[in-house]
Design a protein around this motif. Sequence first.
Motif, PDB file in Angstrom:
ATOM      1  N   GLY A  30      29.802  18.668  26.091  1.00 28.90           N
ATOM      2  CA  GLY A  30      28.307  19.521  25.716  1.00 28.90           C
ATOM      3  C   GLY A  30      27.373  18.525  25.825  1.00 28.90           C
ATOM      4  O   GLY A  30      26.829  17.945  27.129  1.00 28.90           O
ATOM      5  N   GLU A  31      26.701  17.955  24.904  1.00 27.41           N
ATOM      6  CA  GLU A  31      25.665  17.115  24.935  1.00 27.41           C
ATOM      7  C   GLU A  31      25.956  15.901  24.635  1.00 27.41           C
ATOM      8  O   GLU A  31      25.180  14.954  24.710  1.00 27.41           O
ATOM      9  N   ASP A  32      26.913  15.716  23.881  1.00 21.87           N
ATOM     10  CA  ASP A  32      27.394  14.846  23.686  1.00 21.87           C
ATOM     11  C   ASP A  32      28.113  14.261  24.301  1.00 21.87           C
ATOM     12  O   ASP A  32      28.250  14.401  25.698  1.00 21.87           O
ATOM     13  N   LYS A  33      28.274  12.900  24.272  1.00 23.07           N
ATOM     14  CA  LYS A  33      28.956  11.464  25.258  1.00 23.07           C
ATOM     15  C   LYS A  33      30.431  12.450  24.987  1.00 23.07           C
ATOM     16  O   LYS A  33      31.469  12.318  23.875  1.00 23.07           O
ATOM     17  N   PRO A  34      31.591  11.971  26.348  1.00 19.03           N
ATOM     18  CA  PRO A  34      32.877  12.099  25.911  1.00 19.03           C
ATOM     19  C   PRO A  34      33.532  11.396  24.718  1.00 19.03           C
ATOM     20  O   PRO A  34      34.349  11.852  24.138  1.00 19.03           O
ATOM     21  N   VAL A  35      33.779  10.738  24.533  1.00 26.65           N
ATOM     22  CA  VAL A  35      34.301   9.939  23.714  1.00 26.65           C
ATOM     23  C   VAL A  35      33.142  10.382  22.590  1.00 26.65           C
ATOM     24  O   VAL A  35      34.133  10.628  21.290  1.00 26.65           O
ATOM     25  N   THR A  36      32.363  10.019  21.960  1.00 25.26           N
ATOM     26  CA  THR A  36      31.275  11.197  21.054  1.00 25.26           C
ATOM     27  C   THR A  36      31.922  12.638  20.213  1.00 25.26           C
ATOM     28  O   THR A  36      32.782  13.407  19.369  1.00 25.26           O
ATOM     29  N   ALA A  37      32.381  13.790  21.855  1.00 24.85           N
ATOM     30  CA  ALA A  37      32.874  14.415  21.108  1.00 24.85           C
ATOM     31  C   ALA A  37      34.356  14.668  21.202  1.00 24.85           C
ATOM     32  O   ALA A  37      34.526  15.331  20.483  1.00 24.85           O
ATOM     33  N   ALA A  38      34.833  13.855  21.582  1.00 24.63           N
ATOM     34  CA  ALA A  38      36.293  13.586  21.105  1.00 24.63           C
ATOM     35  C   ALA A  38      36.472  13.105  19.802  1.00 24.63           C
ATOM     36  O   ALA A  38      37.184  13.759  19.234  1.00 24.63           O
ATOM     37  N   ARG A  39      35.652  11.712  19.778  1.00 25.43           N
ATOM     38  CA  ARG A  39      35.908  11.843  17.590  1.00 25.43           C
ATOM     39  C   ARG A  39      35.554  12.999  17.119  1.00 25.43           C
ATOM     40  O   ARG A  39      36.029  13.416  15.791  1.00 25.43           O
ATOM     41  N   VAL A  48      46.518  14.996  13.682  1.00 26.33           N
ATOM     42  CA  VAL A  48      47.436  14.063  13.812  1.00 26.33           C
ATOM     43  C   VAL A  48      47.856  13.300  15.184  1.00 26.33           C
ATOM     44  O   VAL A  48      48.319  13.765  15.894  1.00 26.33           O
ATOM     45  N   PRO A  49      47.358  11.100  14.877  1.00 29.42           N
ATOM     46  CA  PRO A  49      48.166  11.654  15.967  1.00 29.42           C
ATOM     47  C   PRO A  49      49.733  11.460  15.996  1.00 29.42           C
ATOM     48  O   PRO A  49      50.395  11.092  15.298  1.00 29.42           O
ATOM     49  N   PRO A  50      49.977  11.145  17.314  1.00 28.78           N
ATOM     50  CA  PRO A  50      49.505  11.219  18.492  1.00 28.78           C
ATOM     51  C   PRO A  50      49.266  12.120  19.541  1.00 28.78           C
ATOM     52  O   PRO A  50      49.751  13.372  19.442  1.00 28.78           O
ATOM     53  N   ALA A  51      48.505  12.713  20.576  1.00 28.83           N
ATOM     54  CA  ALA A  51      47.519  13.893  20.611  1.00 28.83           C
ATOM     55  C   ALA A  51      46.845  12.926  22.148  1.00 28.83           C
ATOM     56  O   ALA A  51      45.971  11.674  21.893  1.00 28.83           O
ATOM     57  N   LEU A  52      46.569  13.604  23.143  1.00 28.28           N
ATOM     58  CA  LEU A  52      46.361  13.541  24.082  1.00 28.28           C
ATOM     59  C   LEU A  52      44.926  14.235  23.925  1.00 28.28           C
ATOM     60  O   LEU A  52      45.065  15.825  24.196  1.00 28.28           O
ATOM     61  N   LEU A  53      43.600  13.955  24.560  1.00 25.78           N
ATOM     62  CA  LEU A  53      42.657  14.806  24.822  1.00 25.78           C
ATOM     63  C   LEU A  53      42.183  15.271  25.751  1.00 25.78           C
ATOM     64  O   LEU A  53      41.584  14.120  26.721  1.00 25.78           O
ATOM     65  N   PHE A  66      43.642   8.654  24.827  1.00 22.46           N
ATOM     66  CA  PHE A  66      44.799   9.228  23.801  1.00 22.46           C
ATOM     67  C   PHE A  66      44.541   8.706  21.981  1.00 22.46           C
ATOM     68  O   PHE A  66      44.107   8.104  21.661  1.00 22.46           O
ATOM     69  N   TRP A  67      44.801   9.684  20.635  1.00 15.66           N
ATOM     70  CA  TRP A  67      44.679   9.510  20.027  1.00 15.66           C
ATOM     71  C   TRP A  67      45.603   8.784  18.964  1.00 15.66           C
ATOM     72  O   TRP A  67      46.731   9.384  18.990  1.00 15.66           O
ATOM     73  N   GLY A  71      43.630   4.128  16.867  1.00 19.29           N
ATOM     74  CA  GLY A  71      42.059   4.437  16.616  1.00 19.29           C
ATOM     75  C   GLY A  71      42.380   5.408  18.238  1.00 19.29           C
ATOM     76  O   GLY A  71      43.488   5.972  18.833  1.00 19.29           O
ATOM     77  N   LEU A  72      40.821   5.742  19.221  1.00 19.20           N
ATOM     78  CA  LEU A  72      41.205   6.503  20.241  1.00 19.20           C
ATOM     79  C   LEU A  72      41.371   5.171  21.511  1.00 19.20           C
ATOM     80  O   LEU A  72      40.691   4.477  21.773  1.00 19.20           O
ATOM     81  N   PHE A  73      42.001   5.088  22.575  1.00 20.03           N
ATOM     82  CA  PHE A  73      41.739   5.018  23.446  1.00 20.03           C
ATOM     83  C   PHE A  73      41.731   5.969  25.126  1.00 20.03           C
ATOM     84  O   PHE A  73      42.190   6.700  25.268  1.00 20.03           O
ATOM     85  N   GLY A  74      41.323   4.791  26.032  1.00 17.28           N
ATOM     86  CA  GLY A  74      41.483   5.524  27.281  1.00 17.28           C
ATOM     87  C   GLY A  74      43.329   6.228  28.014  1.00 17.28           C
ATOM     88  O   GLY A  74      44.126   5.020  27.414  1.00 17.28           O
ATOM     89  N   ALA A  75      43.201   7.409  28.590  1.00 16.69           N
ATOM     90  CA  ALA A  75      44.629   7.228  28.881  1.00 16.69           C
ATOM     91  C   ALA A  75      45.441   5.786  29.942  1.00 16.69           C
ATOM     92  O   ALA A  75      46.712   6.242  29.760  1.00 16.69           O
TER      93      ALA A  75
END
Length: 104
Positions: A30-39, A48-53, A66-67, A71-75
């Motif tokens: 949407g209007e957010d940056k991708p990482v902000t939208a994921a968070r 709950v971790p682990p999860a892939l967004l 990857f959650w 924390g949140l990391f690039g896949a």
Amino acid sequence: MARRRKRKSRRRQEGRRILESVPQFSIECGEDKPVTAARKFIHAEGIVPPALLLVKRNEHTTDRYFWAEKGLFGAQYVEENHFLFPSLRTSEDEVDVAVPSRSR
């Protein structure tokens, strides 16, 4: 002039195979940056971790995150360094258990 094929990293292929067993969530930023939208999605849904967004930026681009407990990391980083993530090690062991081993 002949084009050379890109070499596929065995370590990254292994990481991609391991990530396939992790739950996946698809969202749009949407209007957010991708990482902000994921968070925001993780916080709102209580994932709950682990999860892939998979965060869709526009009709052509999708970012993968990857959650993990850390924390949140690039896949792509996680694919290349999957051995650094304990939550992936447990799911990797489950995959190994599924294959019967021969013992004497």
